[in-house]
Motif scaffolding. Structure first.
Motif, PDB file in Angstrom:
ATOM      1  N   GLY A  98      49.231  64.857  87.853  1.00  0.00           N
ATOM      2  CA  GLY A  98      49.977  65.664  86.890  1.00  0.00           C
ATOM      3  C   GLY A  98      50.051  67.136  87.237  1.00  0.00           C
ATOM      4  N   LYS A  99      49.246  67.559  88.212  1.00  0.00           N
ATOM      5  CA  LYS A  99      49.226  68.957  88.651  1.00  0.00           C
ATOM      6  C   LYS A  99      48.862  69.913  87.504  1.00  0.00           C
ATOM      7  CE  LYS A  99      52.509  68.403  92.490  1.00  0.00           C
ATOM      8  NZ  LYS A  99      52.567  66.940  92.444  1.00  0.00           N
ATOM      9  N   PHE A 100      47.795  69.558  86.764  1.00  0.00           N
ATOM     10  CA  PHE A 100      47.283  70.471  85.753  1.00  0.00           C
ATOM     11  C   PHE A 100      45.793  70.687  85.980  1.00  0.00           C
ATOM     12  CE2 PHE A 100      46.210  66.442  83.896  1.00  0.00           C
ATOM     13  CZ  PHE A 100      47.387  65.709  83.836  1.00  0.00           C
ATOM     14  N   ASP A 101      45.208  71.601  85.222  1.00  0.00           N
ATOM     15  CA  ASP A 101      43.853  72.066  85.512  1.00  0.00           C
ATOM     16  C   ASP A 101      42.748  71.197  84.926  1.00  0.00           C
ATOM     17  OD1 ASP A 101      44.858  74.240  86.925  1.00  0.00           O
ATOM     18  OD2 ASP A 101      45.022  75.458  85.106  1.00  0.00           O
ATOM     19  N   LYS A 102      42.971  70.644  83.731  1.00  0.00           N
ATOM     20  CA  LYS A 102      41.908  69.879  83.083  1.00  0.00           C
ATOM     21  C   LYS A 102      42.486  68.754  82.254  1.00  0.00           C
ATOM     22  CE  LYS A 102      41.697  72.998  79.075  1.00  0.00           C
ATOM     23  NZ  LYS A 102      40.825  73.832  78.232  1.00  0.00           N
ATOM     24  N   PHE A 103      41.618  67.858  81.853  1.00  0.00           N
ATOM     25  CA  PHE A 103      42.009  66.697  81.048  1.00  0.00           C
ATOM     26  C   PHE A 103      41.499  66.922  79.624  1.00  0.00           C
ATOM     27  CE2 PHE A 103      41.841  62.332  79.530  1.00  0.00           C
ATOM     28  CZ  PHE A 103      43.041  61.829  80.010  1.00  0.00           C
ATOM     29  N   PRO A 104      42.385  67.048  78.626  1.00  0.00           N
ATOM     30  CA  PRO A 104      41.987  67.595  77.332  1.00  0.00           C
ATOM     31  C   PRO A 104      41.676  66.624  76.195  1.00  0.00           C
ATOM     32  CG  PRO A 104      44.358  67.671  77.542  1.00  0.00           C
ATOM     33  CD  PRO A 104      43.845  66.991  78.777  1.00  0.00           C
ATOM     34  N   TYR A 105      41.542  65.330  76.471  1.00  0.00           N
ATOM     35  CA  TYR A 105      41.217  64.410  75.385  1.00  0.00           C
ATOM     36  C   TYR A 105      40.296  63.298  75.904  1.00  0.00           C
ATOM     37  CZ  TYR A 105      45.178  61.817  77.418  1.00  0.00           C
ATOM     38  OH  TYR A 105      46.036  61.166  78.275  1.00  0.00           O
ATOM     39  N   PRO A 106      39.516  62.677  75.014  1.00  0.00           N
ATOM     40  CA  PRO A 106      38.529  61.679  75.454  1.00  0.00           C
ATOM     41  C   PRO A 106      39.142  60.321  75.784  1.00  0.00           C
ATOM     42  CG  PRO A 106      38.452  61.927  73.073  1.00  0.00           C
ATOM     43  CD  PRO A 106      39.410  62.968  73.569  1.00  0.00           C
ATOM     44  N   ILE A 107      38.475  59.601  76.689  1.00  0.00           N
ATOM     45  CA  ILE A 107      38.809  58.202  76.968  1.00  0.00           C
ATOM     46  C   ILE A 107      37.599  57.358  76.585  1.00  0.00           C
ATOM     47  CG2 ILE A 107      39.552  56.514  78.673  1.00  0.00           C
ATOM     48  CD1 ILE A 107      40.585  58.767  80.401  1.00  0.00           C
ATOM     49  N   ILE A 108      37.831  56.374  75.731  1.00  0.00           N
ATOM     50  CA  ILE A 108      36.770  55.486  75.251  1.00  0.00           C
ATOM     51  C   ILE A 108      36.497  54.385  76.277  1.00  0.00           C
ATOM     52  CG2 ILE A 108      36.230  53.719  73.507  1.00  0.00           C
ATOM     53  CD1 ILE A 108      37.809  55.414  71.509  1.00  0.00           C
ATOM     54  N   SER A 109      35.230  54.032  76.427  1.00  0.00           N
ATOM     55  CA  SER A 109      34.839  52.883  77.241  1.00  0.00           C
ATOM     56  C   SER A 109      34.634  51.668  76.329  1.00  0.00           C
ATOM     57  CB  SER A 109      33.543  53.196  77.985  1.00  0.00           C
ATOM     58  OG  SER A 109      33.033  52.024  78.588  1.00  0.00           O
ATOM     59  N   ASP A 110      35.256  50.554  76.691  1.00  0.00           N
ATOM     60  CA  ASP A 110      35.121  49.319  75.902  1.00  0.00           C
ATOM     61  C   ASP A 110      34.815  48.168  76.866  1.00  0.00           C
ATOM     62  OD1 ASP A 110      35.208  47.605  73.677  1.00  0.00           O
ATOM     63  OD2 ASP A 110      37.352  47.245  73.917  1.00  0.00           O
ATOM     64  N   LYS A 111      33.686  48.266  77.562  1.00  0.00           N
ATOM     65  CA  LYS A 111      33.344  47.314  78.627  1.00  0.00           C
ATOM     66  C   LYS A 111      33.247  45.878  78.121  1.00  0.00           C
ATOM     67  CE  LYS A 111      29.711  49.703  79.707  1.00  0.00           C
ATOM     68  NZ  LYS A 111      28.437  50.115  80.344  1.00  0.00           N
ATOM     69  N   THR A 112      32.771  45.691  76.894  1.00  0.00           N
ATOM     70  CA  THR A 112      32.582  44.334  76.371  1.00  0.00           C
ATOM     71  C   THR A 112      33.868  43.731  75.810  1.00  0.00           C
ATOM     72  OG1 THR A 112      32.023  45.091  74.140  1.00  0.00           O
ATOM     73  CG2 THR A 112      30.212  44.931  75.737  1.00  0.00           C
ATOM     74  N   ARG A 113      34.921  44.525  75.701  1.00  0.00           N
ATOM     75  CA  ARG A 113      36.195  44.115  75.081  1.00  0.00           C
ATOM     76  C   ARG A 113      36.056  43.888  73.580  1.00  0.00           C
ATOM     77  NH1 ARG A 113      36.131  44.308  80.652  1.00  0.00           N
ATOM     78  NH2 ARG A 113      38.016  43.436  81.593  1.00  0.00           N
ATOM     79  N   LYS A 114      34.917  44.206  72.994  1.00  0.00           N
ATOM     80  CA  LYS A 114      34.708  43.953  71.567  1.00  0.00           C
ATOM     81  C   LYS A 114      35.720  44.703  70.719  1.00  0.00           C
ATOM     82  CE  LYS A 114      31.217  44.329  67.918  1.00  0.00           C
ATOM     83  NZ  LYS A 114      29.817  44.750  67.585  1.00  0.00           N
ATOM     84  N   LEU A 115      35.917  45.968  71.033  1.00  0.00           N
ATOM     85  CA  LEU A 115      36.861  46.772  70.251  1.00  0.00           C
ATOM     86  C   LEU A 115      38.296  46.306  70.489  1.00  0.00           C
ATOM     87  CD1 LEU A 115      37.209  49.128  68.323  1.00  0.00           C
ATOM     88  CD2 LEU A 115      37.210  50.675  70.295  1.00  0.00           C
ATOM     89  N   ALA A 116      38.637  46.048  71.751  1.00  0.00           N
ATOM     90  CA  ALA A 116      39.995  45.593  72.070  1.00  0.00           C
ATOM     91  C   ALA A 116      40.326  44.288  71.359  1.00  0.00           C
ATOM     92  CB  ALA A 116      40.149  45.420  73.581  1.00  0.00           C
ATOM     93  N   VAL A 117      39.380  43.361  71.324  1.00  0.00           N
ATOM     94  CA  VAL A 117      39.611  42.072  70.655  1.00  0.00           C
ATOM     95  C   VAL A 117      39.740  42.266  69.148  1.00  0.00           C
ATOM     96  CG1 VAL A 117      38.564  39.847  70.101  1.00  0.00           C
ATOM     97  CG2 VAL A 117      38.521  40.693  72.449  1.00  0.00           C
ATOM     98  N   SER A 118      38.863  43.087  68.557  1.00  0.00           N
ATOM     99  CA  SER A 118      38.876  43.266  67.107  1.00  0.00           C
ATOM    100  C   SER A 118      40.152  43.950  66.625  1.00  0.00           C
ATOM    101  CB  SER A 118      37.656  44.076  66.653  1.00  0.00           C
ATOM    102  OG  SER A 118      37.723  45.416  67.134  1.00  0.00           O
ATOM    103  N   LEU A 119      40.755  44.767  67.494  1.00  0.00           N
ATOM    104  CA  LEU A 119      41.976  45.483  67.119  1.00  0.00           C
ATOM    105  C   LEU A 119      43.245  44.790  67.616  1.00  0.00           C
ATOM    106  CD1 LEU A 119      40.833  49.167  67.783  1.00  0.00           C
ATOM    107  CD2 LEU A 119      41.005  47.996  65.579  1.00  0.00           C
TER     108      LEU A 119
END
Length: 219
Positions: free
Chosen positions: A87-108
């Motif tokens: 993207g040619k920018f200086d920083k990344f300004p928002y969080p990325i969630i980790s969902d290794k177990t897929r628990k959140l992905a499945v529930s949603l």
């Protein structure tokens, strides 16, 4: 699964910006939670970079951003370097969630049954959840992994959601900020002048019913 109008789950999240409870992250703001199938994938890289470009637009609307995938935080941090470079920018300004177990992905309901990782585990689809300050789900969109999202459309949707939350209007097809709006059916004809001082235009149709009422966008 979360339905429109439901309180969005207040889950615990491990993210690239530390751990948090989702409701505490939202606070009194609007928020978008959007998922992507996997780190180090081409379409996802373009999407997250595009969202970084649009951060000022989301901030103007009081919207917080949070991404999610099934990879771990260490992987996210490595991938962020690629996104920043692309993207040619200086920083990344928002969080990325980790969902290794897929628990959140499945529930949603965010799992794409046709897309799997190298271990045969299902990947998350491209879900978009817009949550209001009341923590209720205002809108959800679900794309397959092979189709990138249009975040200009998501901004348009937020404009509509925030406008219609305050005023007795709905937004018609292809509406954009500044365009005419439609009076909601619950507004009585005798109340039109009070609620809409700029006037209301009733469109004539063969049925003779007066349900197509247009007005200028409320301030």
């Amino acid at each position: 699964m979360v339905n429109l109008g439901d309180i969005f789950p207040n889950f615990d999240a491990e993210t690239t910006e530390g751990n948090f409870k989702f409701h505490e992250f939202i606070g009194n703001s609007w928020a978008i939670l959007f998922s992507h199938p996997a780190d180090y994938t081409p379409v996802c890289t373009t999407e997250l970079a595009r969202v970084v470009q649009l951060v000022p637009e989301f901030q103007k609307r009081g919207v917080k951003l949070c991404a999610l995938s099934c990879d771990d935080v260490e992987s996210h941090h490595g991938w962020i370097k690629d996104i920043v470079a692309y993207g040619k920018f200086d920083k990344f300004p928002y969080p990325i969630i980790s969902d290794k177990t897929r628990k959140l992905a499945v529930s949603l309901g965010m799992v794409d049954p046709d897309e799997k990782d190298l271990a045969g585990m299902p990947l998350t689809a491209r879900a978009v959840f817009i949550i209001g300050p009341d923590k209720k789900l205002k809108l959800s969109i679900l794309y397959p992994a092979t189709t990138g999202r249009n975040f200009d459309e998501i901004l348009r949707v937020i404009d509509s959601l925030q406008l219609t939350a305050k005023h007795k209007v709905a937004t018609p097809v292809d509406w954009k900020v500044g365009g005419k709006c439609m009076v909601v059916p619950s507004v009585k004809v005798e109340d039109e002048k009070t609620i809409f001082p700029k006037g209301v235009e009733t469109i004539s149709v063969p049925s003779g019913k007066s349900y197509l009422r247009m007005t200028e966008q409320p301030e």
